[in-house]
Write a protein that holds these residues in place. Structure first.
Motif, PDB file in Angstrom:
ATOM      1  N   HIS A   1       0.815  -1.213   0.000  1.00 39.74           N
ATOM      2  CA  HIS A   1       0.000   0.000   0.000  1.00 39.74           C
ATOM      3  C   HIS A   1       0.848   1.262   0.000  1.00 39.74           C
ATOM      4  O   HIS A   1       0.493   2.260  -0.642  1.00 39.74           O
TER       5      HIS A   1
ATOM      6  N   PHE B   1      -6.912   3.301   0.964  1.00 41.10           N
ATOM      7  CA  PHE B   1      -6.145   2.194   1.529  1.00 41.10           C
ATOM      8  C   PHE B   1      -6.555   1.867   2.963  1.00 41.10           C
ATOM      9  O   PHE B   1      -6.528   0.698   3.349  1.00 41.10           O
TER      10      PHE B   1
ATOM     11  N   GLN C   1      -7.814  -1.751   4.296  1.00 41.73           N
ATOM     12  CA  GLN C   1      -7.160  -2.414   5.415  1.00 41.73           C
ATOM     13  C   GLN C   1      -8.139  -2.802   6.513  1.00 41.73           C
ATOM     14  O   GLN C   1      -7.943  -3.813   7.192  1.00 41.73           O
TER      15      GLN C   1
ATOM     16  N   VAL D   1      -4.448  -5.060  -3.284  1.00 39.65           N
ATOM     17  CA  VAL D   1      -5.355  -3.992  -3.701  1.00 39.65           C
ATOM     18  C   VAL D   1      -6.619  -4.539  -4.343  1.00 39.65           C
ATOM     19  O   VAL D   1      -7.442  -3.774  -4.825  1.00 39.65           O
TER      20      VAL D   1
END
Length: 369
Positions: free
Chosen positions: A73, A94, A98, A138
């Motif tokens: 990331h 991001f 997460q 991702v």
């Protein structure tokens, strides 16, 4: 909402990249007016150029393990800054990834909701303390996240820029403009093929520079979170070197010029990169490629496609309309698509289409009955 955010970021990233020509010349994935077939043609042309000029050339086909799932990331975030994104949307994208809760649906039911920290290896920070959230991956695309291919395109561009600055690749002189074009290879998502030549036309120098290129490339890929796939069906290389006999040049085989390249697997263990013979073709981007190309491998590949299609349709009770759709809209497109990157003879093309035409007659007769 998360998927929509990813779509917006992906679109803005590609708009910026196309407007200012920021993506690497070799990367064809996720780009307008770029296709895998064009990349296959580029690869064939580079091999033909070596055959024409008799310049030694190495071709290394490298496959990456879990391409999108291993992107770090922090690396992706820094790459997005280059394309005009500010910190808040990057952090939103991001941190949501997460902290999102995920579950797996199988034939035995749904798994319990778990956070990514339970699914990934927990890394540690500079002080040795475990980080409680996942920092890699991702997503594979919609509906998981729509910007996975775009993020890999910009991350791989940064890797290719470093490789180009180190002096790797080949230089092609354009015949009409006289300009020199430097290219590292042909890339489409995680299917990457890298070329290497030597200014002195020395085969040992080509092998040495190819080893250095693979070592540096692996280090760069590892810095982004990725890793090579060392399986010989996934990663391999060819060496195009020439010897002369009675005024004619011939491609040298592996026993005539032994050479080895080393790499590392996902556990950082040293292993040899499989070297294929110059006449041993491999299907890359839907086209059977080999330095010594006589069309036999591609003919067999297309013939097998036609044969498998014939077996799957024989004996099935199809209506007349279904037969017409199957004959005109399914297998012909699969057979015609790679022909632009091939040099097949009329006999080879007729051999490929013989099975399809035979099935056409059989299906039509069954339908009329």
């Amino acid at each position: 909402m998360f998927s929509a955010t990813c779509q917006i970021l992906a679109k803005r990233t590609m708009d910026m990249a196309e407007k200012y020509n920021l993506l690497a010349l070799e990367q064809y994935s996720s780009r307008k007016n770029h296709s895998a077939l064009q990349q296959a043609i580029n690869m064939r042309l580079c091999m033909d150029l070596s055959l024409l000029t008799r310049r030694p050339l190495s071709i290394a086909a490298i496959d990456l393990c879990s391409c999108y799932d291993r992107i770090q990331h922090c690396i992706a975030g820094m790459a997005m800054r280059k394309y005009g994104h500010k910190t808040p949307p990057i952090m939103c994208r991001f941190t949501t990834r997460q902290e999102i809760e995920v579950s797996l649906r199988t034939g035995f039911g749904d798994s319990e909701l778990r956070k990514p920290k339970d699914l990934y290896l927990i890394p540690i920070d500079a002080r040795g303390n475990p980080i409680s959230v996942a920092i890699q991956g991702v997503g594979q695309g919609s509906p998981d996240s729509s910007d996975g291919p775009v993020l890999w395109a910009i991350v791989s561009t940064a890797v290719l820029d470093v490789m180009r600055n180190l002096g790797y690749g080949i230089t092609i002189k354009c015949t009409r403009s006289g300009e020199s074009l430097n290219t590292l290879g042909c890339l489409f998502v995680d299917d990457s093929t890298y070329f290497q030549q030597s200014p002195t036309h020395s085969v040992p120098v080509v092998v040495e520079r190819t080893q250095l290129a693979i070592t540096d490339l692996q280090g760069l890929i590892k810095a982004t979170g990725g890793a090579f796939n060392p399986l010989q069906e996934k990663s391999y290389w060819w060496l195009m070197s020439y010897n002369w006999n009675n005024g004619k040049s011939h491609l040298m085989t592996k026993p005539a010029f032994p050479a080895e390249l080393q790499t590392q697997d996902t556990f950082d263990e040293h292993c040899l990169l499989h070297r294929r013979e110059v006449d041993c073709a491999k299907v890359i981007l839907g086209v059977a490629q080999a330095p010594k190309n006589d069309g036999k491998a591609m003919t067999k590949h297309l013939r097998d496609k036609a044969t498998n299609w014939t077996k799957s349709t024989q004996g099935s009770k199809l209506s007349k309309q279904a037969v017409c759709v199957a004959i005109t809209s399914t297998i012909p497109k699969s057979l015609k698509w790679p022909l632009a990157a091939c040099t097949l003879t009329d006999a080879q093309i007729k051999h490929v289409y013989a099975t399809r035409n035979q099935q056409h007659q059989i299906s039509t007769t069954q339908t009329l009955k």
